[in-house]
Design an enzyme around this catalytic site. Structure first.
Site, PDB file in Angstrom:
ATOM      1  N   GLU A 214      94.533  57.531  44.717  1.00 17.03           N
ATOM      2  CA  GLU A 214      94.251  58.806  44.053  1.00 17.03           C
ATOM      3  C   GLU A 214      93.005  59.363  44.716  1.00 17.03           C
ATOM      4  O   GLU A 214      91.888  58.942  44.405  1.00 17.03           O
ATOM      5  CB  GLU A 214      94.028  58.587  42.544  1.00 17.03           C
ATOM      6  CG  GLU A 214      95.245  58.052  41.805  1.00 17.03           C
ATOM      7  CD  GLU A 214      96.347  59.098  41.637  1.00 17.03           C
ATOM      8  OE1 GLU A 214      96.055  60.308  41.743  1.00 17.03           O
ATOM      9  OE2 GLU A 214      97.502  58.702  41.407  1.00 17.03           O
ATOM     10  N   CYS A 248      88.012  66.037  40.617  1.00 16.85           N
ATOM     11  CA  CYS A 248      88.857  65.934  41.811  1.00 16.85           C
ATOM     12  C   CYS A 248      89.796  67.119  41.948  1.00 16.85           C
ATOM     13  O   CYS A 248      90.129  67.525  43.048  1.00 16.85           O
ATOM     14  CB  CYS A 248      89.660  64.632  41.769  1.00 16.85           C
ATOM     15  SG  CYS A 248      90.636  64.446  40.283  1.00 16.85           S
TER      16      CYS A 248
HETATM   17  P1  NAD Z   1      84.101  56.815  46.667  1.00 17.36           P
HETATM   18  O1  NAD Z   1      85.283  56.725  47.562  1.00 17.36           O
HETATM   19  O2  NAD Z   1      82.762  56.917  47.274  1.00 17.36           O
HETATM   20  O3  NAD Z   1      84.040  55.554  45.668  1.00 17.36           O
HETATM   21  C1  NAD Z   1      85.160  55.160  44.888  1.00 17.36           C
HETATM   22  C2  NAD Z   1      85.085  53.668  44.643  1.00 17.36           C
HETATM   23  O4  NAD Z   1      85.145  53.005  45.890  1.00 17.36           O
HETATM   24  C3  NAD Z   1      83.801  53.203  43.952  1.00 17.36           C
HETATM   25  O5  NAD Z   1      84.147  52.235  42.987  1.00 17.36           O
HETATM   26  C4  NAD Z   1      82.982  52.604  45.076  1.00 17.36           C
HETATM   27  O6  NAD Z   1      82.177  51.531  44.664  1.00 17.36           O
HETATM   28  C5  NAD Z   1      84.046  52.103  46.036  1.00 17.36           C
HETATM   29  N1  NAD Z   1      83.592  52.173  47.427  1.00 17.36           N
HETATM   30  C6  NAD Z   1      82.721  53.044  47.975  1.00 17.36           C
HETATM   31  N2  NAD Z   1      82.554  52.790  49.291  1.00 17.36           N
HETATM   32  C7  NAD Z   1      83.355  51.737  49.577  1.00 17.36           C
HETATM   33  C8  NAD Z   1      83.626  51.000  50.765  1.00 17.36           C
HETATM   34  N3  NAD Z   1      83.044  51.300  51.905  1.00 17.36           N
HETATM   35  N4  NAD Z   1      84.515  49.981  50.692  1.00 17.36           N
HETATM   36  C9  NAD Z   1      85.134  49.669  49.527  1.00 17.36           C
HETATM   37  N5  NAD Z   1      84.877  50.327  48.373  1.00 17.36           N
HETATM   38  C10 NAD Z   1      84.018  51.342  48.388  1.00 17.36           C
HETATM   39  O7  NAD Z   1      84.412  58.056  45.700  1.00 17.36           O
HETATM   40  P2  NAD Z   1      83.499  58.646  44.553  1.00 17.36           P
HETATM   41  O8  NAD Z   1      82.316  59.312  45.177  1.00 17.36           O
HETATM   42  O9  NAD Z   1      83.292  57.650  43.485  1.00 17.36           O
HETATM   43  O10 NAD Z   1      84.477  59.760  43.949  1.00 17.36           O
HETATM   44  C11 NAD Z   1      84.593  61.023  44.485  1.00 17.36           C
HETATM   45  C12 NAD Z   1      85.889  61.211  45.235  1.00 17.36           C
HETATM   46  O11 NAD Z   1      86.972  60.722  44.464  1.00 17.36           O
HETATM   47  C13 NAD Z   1      86.204  62.664  45.492  1.00 17.36           C
HETATM   48  O12 NAD Z   1      86.759  62.782  46.767  1.00 17.36           O
HETATM   49  C14 NAD Z   1      87.233  62.994  44.443  1.00 17.36           C
HETATM   50  O13 NAD Z   1      88.067  64.076  44.753  1.00 17.36           O
HETATM   51  C15 NAD Z   1      87.974  61.723  44.361  1.00 17.36           C
HETATM   52  N6  NAD Z   1      88.633  61.580  43.071  1.00 17.36           N
HETATM   53  C16 NAD Z   1      89.990  61.592  43.024  1.00 17.36           C
HETATM   54  C17 NAD Z   1      90.621  61.517  41.795  1.00 17.36           C
HETATM   55  C18 NAD Z   1      92.116  61.542  41.685  1.00 17.36           C
HETATM   56  O14 NAD Z   1      92.596  61.258  40.603  1.00 17.36           O
HETATM   57  N7  NAD Z   1      92.839  61.854  42.726  1.00 17.36           N
HETATM   58  C19 NAD Z   1      89.871  61.416  40.638  1.00 17.36           C
HETATM   59  C20 NAD Z   1      88.490  61.390  40.741  1.00 17.36           C
HETATM   60  C21 NAD Z   1      87.874  61.472  41.962  1.00 17.36           C
END
Ligand code: NAD
Length: 462
Positions: A214, A248
């Site tokens: 997602e 998102c």
């Molecule tokens: P992110 O990708 O930075 O982090 C998401 C998760 O991944 C966190 O739990 C984080 O600890 C983990 N993570 C971060 N870096 C990582 C790595 N290098 N390796 C493994 N895990 C890692 O995203 P965010 O900043 O938490 O959220 C924002 C993004 O999420 C935006 O792009 C938004 O559009 C998207 N989003 C999508 C939905 C959806 O339902 N499609 C919902 C909410 C947010």
């Protein structure tokens, strides 16, 4: 092996042993646990509201509507329909296998890893959990480290109400996710950015673990000359500035037919003032930016665009005013990345095909919004663009209907959830053919002799 890796591997091992007992599979168990989760969320509402306020000043109304109520509605819907979803589905049998009875059985994948994002930190972690519980599996949750109060609350709530061999929580940042991604889970459900989504997909591929992604992206919002501008402005401003734009599916940018551009801009300004007053910093209904890094990123993005309305920032509170920006080109940094904050660039277009062409030059978005009275134009936009989901004359709301599968396409994600789609996301759909010992039809067995001709004739009849 590090101490962290060892403890996470032990956790998974415990969950695998518990899953193997079969206890999680019965309808009664699944329903009882889902009811338990609903009761826990209801009981701890006030703490949930406080945690979200601590993390980024999220207003109580928004926390209730977008974190608590939406989750409770998801559980209620699941409880109502679960017995039907679990039933083996009878399908037509094939003439070639005559006589047989054929079914699709939904079986739980097993132990699922759910990695959550920070922007709706409670429901984005627990809503996939509902799907995993409904499917009859065990779950390990990894909430976001950027909302420590909410992550801590999730860990406490789960620990208090569930045995950890059934549901466990691993708190921490990328280092914890990285370790988890090395382990042999049966399913990975990830919510977050496209960049991290690619890493998750690669890690899952290396073990052939099924994965739901997602992700995010730049969701366009198009307004044509026929739209009802005051209503469109209400729905756009609400969808853009709820959660201070950190949604998102928020409209990322606005494409407006040039003949109505001045009137819509005026309407957007009025609506912001009505929703958040002339001093949004004092409004109790407006959240803050999650951290300094995002505050600085957003402040930088505003540079070189004309501020039509808003633009005020206060680093000490990580406050960014609801801001409408004009004179933005497609090359501007605002149009190169997902904004994920309270900045709304507005770009004009002359004809609808031109707007569609511009949208199709970008990666397929998570959502697309079109405001228009013209039914033919509505169908044209739906037919000629591809996006995870879409709303006509609204924003964001499609995700609140559990009958609609929610998810992205291409760079905005793969797979769906919500309602039955959540159950399916955590289930393997096993094709089952059943025969009795009688009659025994020998036609398919050697020696084939002249059976080939009969076979060809049979195919001609089909
Ligand atoms: P992110 O990708 O930075 O982090 C998401 C998760 O991944 C966190 O739990 C984080 O600890 C983990 N993570 C971060 N870096 C990582 C790595 N290098 N390796 C493994 N895990 C890692 O995203 P965010 O900043 O938490 O959220 C924002 C993004 O999420 C935006 O792009 C938004 O559009 C998207 N989003 C999508 C939905 C959806 O339902 N499609 C919902 C909410 C947010």
């Amino acid at each position: 092996m590090t101490a962290l890796a060892t403890s996470l591997a032990q956790q998974l091992h415990q969950q695998k042993s518990f899953f193997a007992t079969g206890q999680t599979r019965s309808l009664d168990f699944r329903k009882e646990m889902l009811r338990r989760l609903a009761r826990a969320v209801e009981q701890e509402q006030e703490d949930i509201i406080t945690a979200l306020a601590d993390d980024f000043g999220k207003p109580a109304f928004e926390t209730y509507a977008t974190e608590i109520a939406i989750l409770l509605a998801e559980i209620k819907f699941t409880l109502k329909h679960l017995h039907k979803w679990m039933k083996p589905q009878k399908v037509k049998s094939s003439f070639l296998n005559f006589p047989s009875k054929d079914y699709i059985y939904a079986e739980p994948y097993g132990i699922s890893l759910v990695i959550g994002a920070w922007n709706y930190p409670f429901q984005l972690t627990l809503s996939p959990l509902v799907g995993s519980m409904a499917a009859g599996g065990c779950t390990l949750l990894k909430p976001s480290e950027l909302t420590p109060a909410t992550s801590h609350l999730i860990a406490t709530l789960i620990e208090k109400h569930f045995p950890q061999e059934y549901i466990a929580v691993a708190q921490g940042g990328p280092e914890v996710s990285q370790e988890l991604l090395q382990l042999p889970f049966d399913k990975i459900f990830f919510t977050g950015s496209t960049a991290v989504g690619k890493m998750v997909a690669q890690a899952a591929a290396s073990q052939l673990i099924p994965v739901t992604l997602e992700l995010g992206g730049k969701s366009p919002c198009v307004v044509d000359a026929s739209a009802n501008l005051p209503v469109a402005a209400n729905r756009i401003i609400w969808g853009k500035f709820i959660n201070a734009g950190q949604t998102c599916v928020a409209p990322d940018y606005l494409l407006v037919q040039e003949t109505v551009l001045p009137a819509l801009l005026e309407q957007l300004k009025k609506t912001i003032q009505t929703f958040y007053t002339d001093h949004p910093q004092d409004s109790p209904d407006y959240a803050r930016i999650i951290n300094d890094r995002h505050f600085e990123r957003l402040s930088r993005l505003m540079q070189d665009a004309t501020v039509y309305y808003g633009g005020h920032t206060d680093a000490s509170q990580r406050f960014i005013e609801p801001t409408v920006l004009t004179d933005v080109t497609w090359q501007h940094p605002l149009m190169q990345e997902e904004i994920f904050g309270p900045l709304l660039p507005v770009l004009p277009f002359k004809t609808l095909p031109e707007a569609i062409d511009q949208i199709n030059r970008q990666g397929k978005p998570l959502a697309l919004y079109f405001f228009s009275e013209d039914k033919a134009a509505q169908e044209l936009v739906l037919e000629q663009t591809s996006s995870g989901g879409a709303c006509i004359n609204d924003t964001v709301s499609h995700l609140a209907n559990p009958h609609l599968p929610f998810g992205g396409v291409g760079p905005s994600g793969q797979g769906n959830y919500h309602g039955k789609a959540s159950f399916d996301a955590f289930s393997h759909h096993k094709s089952v053919l059943k025969k009795s010992f009688w009659p025994e039809v020998n036609f398919r067995y050697p020696p084939y002799q002249d059976k080939l001709n009969w076979m060809k004739k049979a195919f001609d009849w089909l």
